[in-house]
Scaffold this active site. Structure first.
Site, PDB file in Angstrom:
ATOM      1  N   ASP A 278      49.337  36.273  35.564  1.00 35.65           N
ATOM      2  CA  ASP A 278      48.629  36.626  36.422  1.00 35.65           C
ATOM      3  C   ASP A 278      47.500  37.629  35.801  1.00 35.65           C
ATOM      4  O   ASP A 278      47.766  38.594  35.962  1.00 35.65           O
ATOM      5  CB  ASP A 278      48.478  36.829  37.315  1.00 35.65           C
ATOM      6  CG  ASP A 278      47.284  36.870  38.522  1.00 35.65           C
ATOM      7  OD1 ASP A 278      46.859  36.493  38.570  1.00 35.65           O
ATOM      8  OD2 ASP A 278      47.475  36.745  40.003  1.00 35.65           O
TER       9      ASP A 278
ATOM     10  N   ASP B 268      41.013  36.539  36.062  1.00 37.56           N
ATOM     11  CA  ASP B 268      41.727  36.746  37.191  1.00 37.56           C
ATOM     12  C   ASP B 268      41.267  35.004  37.789  1.00 37.56           C
ATOM     13  O   ASP B 268      40.665  34.647  39.245  1.00 37.56           O
ATOM     14  CB  ASP B 268      41.717  37.348  38.391  1.00 37.56           C
ATOM     15  CG  ASP B 268      42.752  36.767  39.898  1.00 37.56           C
ATOM     16  OD1 ASP B 268      43.158  36.507  39.415  1.00 37.56           O
ATOM     17  OD2 ASP B 268      41.701  37.624  40.708  1.00 37.56           O
TER      18      ASP B 268
ATOM     19  N   GLU C 121      46.518  30.190  45.071  1.00 38.01           N
ATOM     20  CA  GLU C 121      47.069  31.515  44.513  1.00 38.01           C
ATOM     21  C   GLU C 121      46.604  32.440  45.513  1.00 38.01           C
ATOM     22  O   GLU C 121      46.337  33.381  46.653  1.00 38.01           O
ATOM     23  CB  GLU C 121      47.149  32.062  43.951  1.00 38.01           C
ATOM     24  CG  GLU C 121      47.822  33.590  43.137  1.00 38.01           C
ATOM     25  CD  GLU C 121      47.304  34.854  43.545  1.00 38.01           C
ATOM     26  OE1 GLU C 121      47.937  35.594  43.168  1.00 38.01           O
ATOM     27  OE2 GLU C 121      45.751  34.366  43.747  1.00 38.01           O
TER      28      GLU C 121
ATOM     29  N   HIS D   9      37.466  39.919  41.350  1.00 42.98           N
ATOM     30  CA  HIS D   9      37.055  38.350  43.049  1.00 42.98           C
ATOM     31  C   HIS D   9      35.645  39.354  42.822  1.00 42.98           C
ATOM     32  O   HIS D   9      35.238  39.144  43.929  1.00 42.98           O
ATOM     33  CB  HIS D   9      37.221  39.313  43.803  1.00 42.98           C
ATOM     34  CG  HIS D   9      39.055  39.077  44.377  1.00 42.98           C
ATOM     35  ND1 HIS D   9      40.007  39.520  45.281  1.00 42.98           N
ATOM     36  CD2 HIS D   9      40.172  38.155  43.564  1.00 42.98           C
ATOM     37  CE1 HIS D   9      40.911  38.616  44.809  1.00 42.98           C
ATOM     38  NE2 HIS D   9      40.813  38.150  43.925  1.00 42.98           N
TER      39      HIS D   9
END
Length: 504
Positions: A350, A289, A321, A444
């Site tokens: 993405d 990501d 982003e 993340h």
């Protein structure tokens, strides 16, 4: 490692900031591409996509992310970091090495970067597991714990009258809904709250962002509806609940850069545009990501140089982003109307390689989006079906860089392989992997490294990216012509996100 080229730029009201020193388009030599090259062919372009080349790029990207270690104590490519500067340099130099096939432009823009170093929320005698700081939240006062009673705010906390006088000096508990999280935090701060907690009206947690900073924002957490239920019941029964909130964070203004590469050949009034974002979150290196999308675009751009095109192809690598679609928004909203009309469609790529992947297609329809969005969606579907591959539709709800394009009348769509969503048993049968787990268990997080990409999914989707480019670079036959730059009301009403986090 390649050396970083950097320039100190002074921004009014901010310290000197580092942005890459990239030549503008006017500095680049523009020559004719070779006339001997064959016209773009989808199958031929797809055949040039190699898993070995993609994985080699992934390893290089991870080495670049290590440049962020001195400041963040781990690899990262978040905007403002040396890891992101290295990413920009890598993208730029890769395109530059392709000679005169592309012109390159860089677009600097101001951005807001947030970093959370530590956080903790205690409600009564409990430390809620779902409590997470909002994106772009300020720190608690003096970066120290703050104490107070938990005060339930009326309605959805979207009006100053919703905040009882008891909020002053205490911690506001606010229901999600109707207005932006930033509005709730600002109103809580104006009412004198020392911190705020936004709870979900559903069982799920709230991972949101406060958006553009305000001097009235207070340290703000999100909380799941499930963990909030017991607390709300106590408060409604007039029982007191004390709370402790602590966030050590920073929010700062920086400059960062979008990189745009456009073929020198092809009709400049009919452009195929595609993009991915060049930044990661602060918490990790972001190899899936969106290192995967960044590298897929670089590989397709590299192999495309072996062909000629009828329509121009424009690649974009967006910055910011993860902070709320900052780069793509800045680009689209600064396009003159005549330049907007030259973009026939925008394709967003993405997260192409999630380890527990599903082949996901954004469910973009012409009814809710600019005409052409559904034709693009059907192109992806047809490609999967022709290869006997399963696919699933996912909401077109503002989570990635297509958002600004759709809002400005440009048809769009894209594919993905999944983020923090949970794979179902049906999807396990369709795609393999493990039901009950996230599509990307390292979404993340620090573990989003080279080992976090599924090479099979990555190659499949990069071939599909190549197909989408080749199809429209060759012809827009049967694709709707651009009619308007007006925003789509239906899309705006169904949108819940502005980037990876909820905004209200």
């Amino acid at each position: 490692m390649r050396p970083l080229l950097a320039l100190c730029v002074t921004v009014t009201g901010a310290a000197a900031l580092q942005v890459p020193l990239l030549p503008s388009t006017s500095q680049m030599p523009v020559q004719s591409a070779s006339e001997r090259k064959p016209l773009i062919d989808s199958s031929a372009l797809q055949d040039l996509i190699s898993g070995d080349r993609l994985m080699a790029r992934a390893k290089e990207m991870f080495e670049i992310a290590k440049l962020g270690e001195d400041e963040y104590n781990h690899p990262t490519r978040v905007i403002g970091s040396l890891g992101h500067l290295g990413t920009l340099s890598y993208i730029y130099e890769t395109i530059l090495q392709l000679g005169d096939y592309y012109t390159i432009s860089n677009q600097s823009f101001p951005a807001v970067s947030g970093n959370i170093f530590e956080s903790r929320l205690v409600l009564g005698n409990e430390v809620p597991k779902s409590a997470v700081p909002m994106g772009l939240t300020p720190a608690t006062k003096d970066k120290q714990p703050v104490h107070g009673d938990l005060i339930l705010v009326d309605n959805d906390g979207c009006s100053p009258s919703d905040y009882p006088f008891k909020v002053s000096g205490n911690i506001a508990l606010i229901r999600r809904g109707d207005c932006a999280f930033g509005t709730k935090s600002r109103l809580a701060g104006k009412a004198g709250a020392v911190a705020a907690v936004v709870y979900n009206y559903e069982k799920d947690s709230v991972q949101g962002t406060l958006g553009n900073p305000s001097p009235f924002h207070v340290a703000t957490f999100g909380l799941s509806g499930e963990e909030a239920q017991t607390i709300i019941k106590k408060l409604k029964n007039k029982e007191s609940v004390d709370a402790i909130a602590y966030i050590d964070a920073e929010v700062k203004s920086i400059l960062t850069v979008n990189i745009i590469a456009q073929t020198t050949e092809g009709d400049p009034d009919n452009c195929v545009m595609l993009g991915g974002h060049s930044d990661s979150v602060a918490e990790g290196p972001g190899i899936n990501d969106d290192g995967s999308g960044t590298m897929s675009l670089l590989e397709v751009a590299t192999q495309l140089t072996k062909f000629t095109v009828h329509n121009c192809v424009r690649f974009a690598w967006w910055a910011g982003e993860e902070e709320g679609l900052l780069g793509s928004d800045y680009y689209v909203y600064n396009l003159p109307p005549e330049e907007n009309q030259k973009i026939r469609l925008f394709m967003d790529y993405d997260m192409m390689a999630s380890p527990n992947f599903a082949y996901q297609v954004y469910n973009a329809t012409n009814e809710a989006n600019p005409a052409g969005s559904e034709e693009l969606r059907n192109l992806y579907v047809k490609w999967y079906e022709e290869r006997g591959l399963n696919y699933t539709f996912i909401p077109f709800d503002g989570r990635s860089d297509y958002d600004g394009f759709i809002r400005n009348g440009i048809p769009g769509g894209g594919i993905a392989t999944g983020a923090e969503g949970i794979k179902t048993k049906k999807e396990e049968k369709m795609f393999g992997g493990k039901a009950g787990e996230w599509y990307d268990p390292c979404y993340h997080q620090l573990c989003d490294n080279v080992g976090n990409v599924n090479e099979t999914a990555w190659v499949v989707n990069t071939k599909l990216i190549a197909h989408s480019v080749a199809t429209y670079a060759r012809s827009f036959e049967d694709f709707p012509r651009r009619m308007s730059v007006a925003t789509s009301v239906a899309y705006r009403e169904q949108t819940k996100y502005h980037g990876p986090r909820l905004f209200n």
